[in-house]
Design an enzyme around this catalytic site. Sequence first.
Site, PDB file in Angstrom:
ATOM      1  N   HIS A  95       1.029  -1.248   0.024  1.00  0.00           N
ATOM      2  CA  HIS A  95      -0.003  -0.183  -0.033  1.00  0.00           C
ATOM      3  C   HIS A  95       0.789   1.222   0.000  1.00  0.00           C
ATOM      4  O   HIS A  95       0.368   2.439   0.248  1.00  0.00           O
ATOM      5  CB  HIS A  95      -0.907  -0.003   1.256  1.00  0.00           C
ATOM      6  N   ASP A 156      -7.873   3.970   8.561  1.00  0.00           N
ATOM      7  CA  ASP A 156      -9.298   3.856   7.897  1.00  0.00           C
ATOM      8  C   ASP A 156      -9.433   2.519   7.184  1.00  0.00           C
ATOM      9  O   ASP A 156     -10.576   1.871   6.931  1.00  0.00           O
ATOM     10  CB  ASP A 156      -9.424   5.016   7.008  1.00  0.00           C
ATOM     11  N   GLU A 267     -13.784  12.307  12.804  1.00  0.00           N
ATOM     12  CA  GLU A 267     -13.173  12.680  11.476  1.00  0.00           C
ATOM     13  C   GLU A 267     -13.690  13.662  10.856  1.00  0.00           C
ATOM     14  O   GLU A 267     -15.009  13.889  10.979  1.00  0.00           O
ATOM     15  CB  GLU A 267     -12.665  11.243  10.304  1.00  0.00           C
TER      16      GLU A 267
END
Length: 546
Positions: A95, A156, A267
């Site tokens: 990632h 997340d 958030e």
Amino acid sequence: MHYFLELFVVLVLGSVAMHVSDPGVASSLEPLRIDGNLSFHDVSLAARDFGNRYRLLPSAVLHPGSVSDVAATVRHVFGMGSGSKLTVAARGHGHSLQGQAQADGGIVVRMENLRGCETKVHDGEQPYVDASGGALWFNVLLECLKHGLAPKSWTDYLHLTIGGTLSNAGISGQAFRHGPQISNVHQLEIVTGKGELLNCSAEENADLFYAALGGLGQFGIITRARIALEPAPKMVKWIRVLYSDFASFTEDQEMLISLKETFDYIEGFVIINRTGLLNNWRSSFNPQNPVQASEFDSDGRILFCLEMTKNFDQDTAEIMNQVKLLHTTSPPMHVRIRSPPRSLVIRLPLWLQQVEALLSKLRYIPSTLFQSEVSYLEFLDRVHVSEVKLRSKGLWEVPHPWLNLLIPRTRIRDFAAEVFGKILQDSNNGPVLLYPLNKSKWDNRTSAVIPDEEIFYLVAFLSSAPSSSDHDSLDRALKQNDRILDFCKQAGIRMKQYLPYYTMQEEWRAHFGDRWVDFARRKGVYDPLYILAPGQRIFQKAVRSS
């Protein structure tokens, strides 16, 4: 965010050709005796990552059958001395954004293949889990939930490896309370750049322990981590509201993170020139006032969304259903609500009373209150749902020119005034996250670098490059990032990059500031030949000519 990856659109890349590595590298690694295997032929996958912009082919890929394989490989490369060009990079779930987990002509370690490190949950007054550095947070969560427990701090997206996020920081909407993931680690097992396998913690090999946390892989490969746990809730009340005023939006966030009794996750994100916003929410959320919500027009506006959750246990779900019935103006004839309903209201769970009290303090647009109740697992894994949809449409493996910044609280309004609506004209190519964090929840002994203010904001531009609509979209996104960075420099905004990317050491020196000396010292101690994590481009291995 539940939907943010659905905003991405595709730029399909050409495939990487089969690569056959230098036979000299293969022969130099022949003496290695490992439980797993080394691959020298089809190594193209190790030259790809989520960013889909850099392709640096390694000479070999290690599929470790044990932690000893990792240590033996690094030790072997270290033993080859400075005359060898070989470097070693640990790759988790791939990632990275700019080739940070790649090793040009070196060896990539596929940490997800690491065997022999089972996830073990330990109950007690201070519960914890021991997990492999190559384990996905999602799989660790599943094992912990069997014991009614869960890690405290998250990212997340859960389909990342333990070692990968701990090498950066690991932040999400829980970090204001628990700090980043690196603030919730008791112990690490690390393979240093010399091939040593060491256990470290605050009490044992402490210098290496803090160096590796947020250390961008420069001091060792994390092969195991001991992570703090807490009781896991069963359900989550998930809330979204919209603001049109940036000052109210940020002040409300700062108020919420300062309270002792507050939401469990907070958030925010910025929405610029988006159409049909609230209609899109209806697939997962229920509007408090459906009529007003249907009349709300988001077209052409700069809006700010505050997203919050409150954890609760399933045995209160029935009370919630009854409360909904009490608020129904005309309940169905077959529904009988026994009197007196006041006793039911008095017995509302404390967490629900807290939610109502907290919402009453906020200055959001009243018609934009949307709520939902989902399982704790469903909420934490919300991004993966979008990933599955995107993969099914071939929209996942696209360039992602992301930019993540940590902005001091005292400059966040200056930043917003210049960037939102001026530099950034819309948010259609990916979400823009914006939410506050508390410096006091970060351990300054780690290698992570943050602004020098008690409250600072993560501002994350999570763009993708839509070739289907504009072949110059990637170039435009990169230029936009450069404009944002140039503005920060010219305006004297003392920001720090999260998931930093620089190409010159002088830039890295500026990033670390007065902490550079200690960072470089630690590199010299734990990886003196600069073997590890070459893709970060912090230190370059100096190859001595024979």
